[in-house]
Design a protein around this motif. Sequence first.
Motif, PDB file in Angstrom:
ATOM      1  N   ASN A  45      31.816  64.400  28.300  1.00 30.85           N
ATOM      2  CA  ASN A  45      33.038  64.232  27.516  1.00 30.85           C
ATOM      3  C   ASN A  45      33.570  65.612  27.121  1.00 30.85           C
ATOM      4  O   ASN A  45      32.792  66.489  26.738  1.00 30.85           O
ATOM      5  CB  ASN A  45      32.762  63.384  26.267  1.00 30.85           C
ATOM      6  CG  ASN A  45      34.040  62.955  25.573  1.00 30.85           C
ATOM      7  OD1 ASN A  45      35.124  62.988  26.146  1.00 30.85           O
ATOM      8  ND2 ASN A  45      33.914  62.563  24.310  1.00 30.85           N
TER       9      ASN A  45
ATOM     10  N   THR B 243      39.247  61.763  29.031  1.00 28.40           N
ATOM     11  CA  THR B 243      38.445  62.987  28.924  1.00 28.40           C
ATOM     12  C   THR B 243      36.958  62.795  29.192  1.00 28.40           C
ATOM     13  O   THR B 243      36.182  63.724  28.965  1.00 28.40           O
ATOM     14  CB  THR B 243      38.602  63.585  27.515  1.00 28.40           C
ATOM     15  OG1 THR B 243      38.116  62.629  26.550  1.00 28.40           O
ATOM     16  CG2 THR B 243      40.056  63.935  27.221  1.00 28.40           C
ATOM     17  N   SER B 244      36.534  61.646  29.680  1.00 29.83           N
ATOM     18  CA  SER B 244      35.087  61.441  29.843  1.00 29.83           C
ATOM     19  C   SER B 244      34.781  60.662  31.111  1.00 29.83           C
ATOM     20  O   SER B 244      35.637  59.962  31.659  1.00 29.83           O
ATOM     21  CB  SER B 244      34.503  60.704  28.629  1.00 29.83           C
ATOM     22  OG  SER B 244      35.026  59.391  28.562  1.00 29.83           O
TER      23      SER B 244
ATOM     24  N   SER C 215      32.889  68.099  24.251  1.00 37.58           N
ATOM     25  CA  SER C 215      33.061  67.433  22.964  1.00 37.58           C
ATOM     26  C   SER C 215      31.794  67.533  22.132  1.00 37.58           C
ATOM     27  O   SER C 215      30.695  67.750  22.656  1.00 37.58           O
ATOM     28  CB  SER C 215      33.429  65.959  23.174  1.00 37.58           C
ATOM     29  OG  SER C 215      34.643  65.851  23.870  1.00 37.58           O
ATOM     30  N   SER C 216      31.935  67.318  20.847  1.00 35.40           N
ATOM     31  CA  SER C 216      30.805  67.467  19.918  1.00 35.40           C
ATOM     32  C   SER C 216      29.734  66.398  20.132  1.00 35.40           C
ATOM     33  O   SER C 216      28.599  66.560  19.684  1.00 35.40           O
ATOM     34  CB  SER C 216      31.302  67.420  18.472  1.00 35.40           C
ATOM     35  OG  SER C 216      31.981  66.195  18.222  1.00 35.40           O
TER      36      SER C 216
ATOM     37  N   THR D 160      37.109  67.997  25.376  1.00 38.08           N
ATOM     38  CA  THR D 160      38.418  68.072  24.725  1.00 38.08           C
ATOM     39  C   THR D 160      39.237  69.063  25.534  1.00 38.08           C
ATOM     40  O   THR D 160      38.711  70.092  25.968  1.00 38.08           O
ATOM     41  CB  THR D 160      38.299  68.535  23.264  1.00 38.08           C
ATOM     42  OG1 THR D 160      37.682  69.825  23.234  1.00 38.08           O
ATOM     43  CG2 THR D 160      37.476  67.566  22.439  1.00 38.08           C
TER      44      THR D 160
END
Length: 199
Positions: free
Chosen positions: A132, A166-167, A115-116, A134
């Motif tokens: 984290n 997702t994390s 993730s960003s 996606t």
Amino acid sequence: TQTRNITLDTILPQIYYSSDSDAFGLFTLRNWTYINVTQSDANYNYTIFRLYNSTGGLINNYTNNSISRTYYNFSNLIDGIYYYNVTVFDKANNSNTTLTGNITIDVLTPRINYSSDMQFGIYQNANYIYINVTQSDANYNKTIFYIYNSTWDLVYNETHTNITNTSINKSGFSDGIFYFNVTAIDLAQRANTTAKANI
């Protein structure tokens, strides 16, 4: 007058799946189905192989008029769930249909990226590691988070089975360099893994 004849036929044709036909509920990495039947009737006429999409809409069918031609491949299928059955007809229009089976085609690997909000190669004044991602896949199964120490020994892993989970935020680490990556796996056992990163 001429002598004419009529054939009385009230017996249903016999049909069932052969043992080498695709198994019901199969998840496969290929883009085609293999449907094979055993069929018999003294007054055989023809057989219809049918393929349906996930909502039950007929998307393909194949008609065969040879009792010895017992199989058909539906090919070039995209990812998704498909249903199929086979009907045999005799010359008196008696018919019999197999049970409806299903197959899931899965030729695409899961998509997964960091993730960003992730930071890599940094120094942090903390004893936790936050990861984290996606991810997406039509036939998602699980995600496994891996954390390694500076000599690449696995020191922690955690498995999630919800695609929206997702994390991880794992604490209790001592000072040092740690590496991590994450693998997403689908129901056909296709897997995709992020690049290894460090913190």
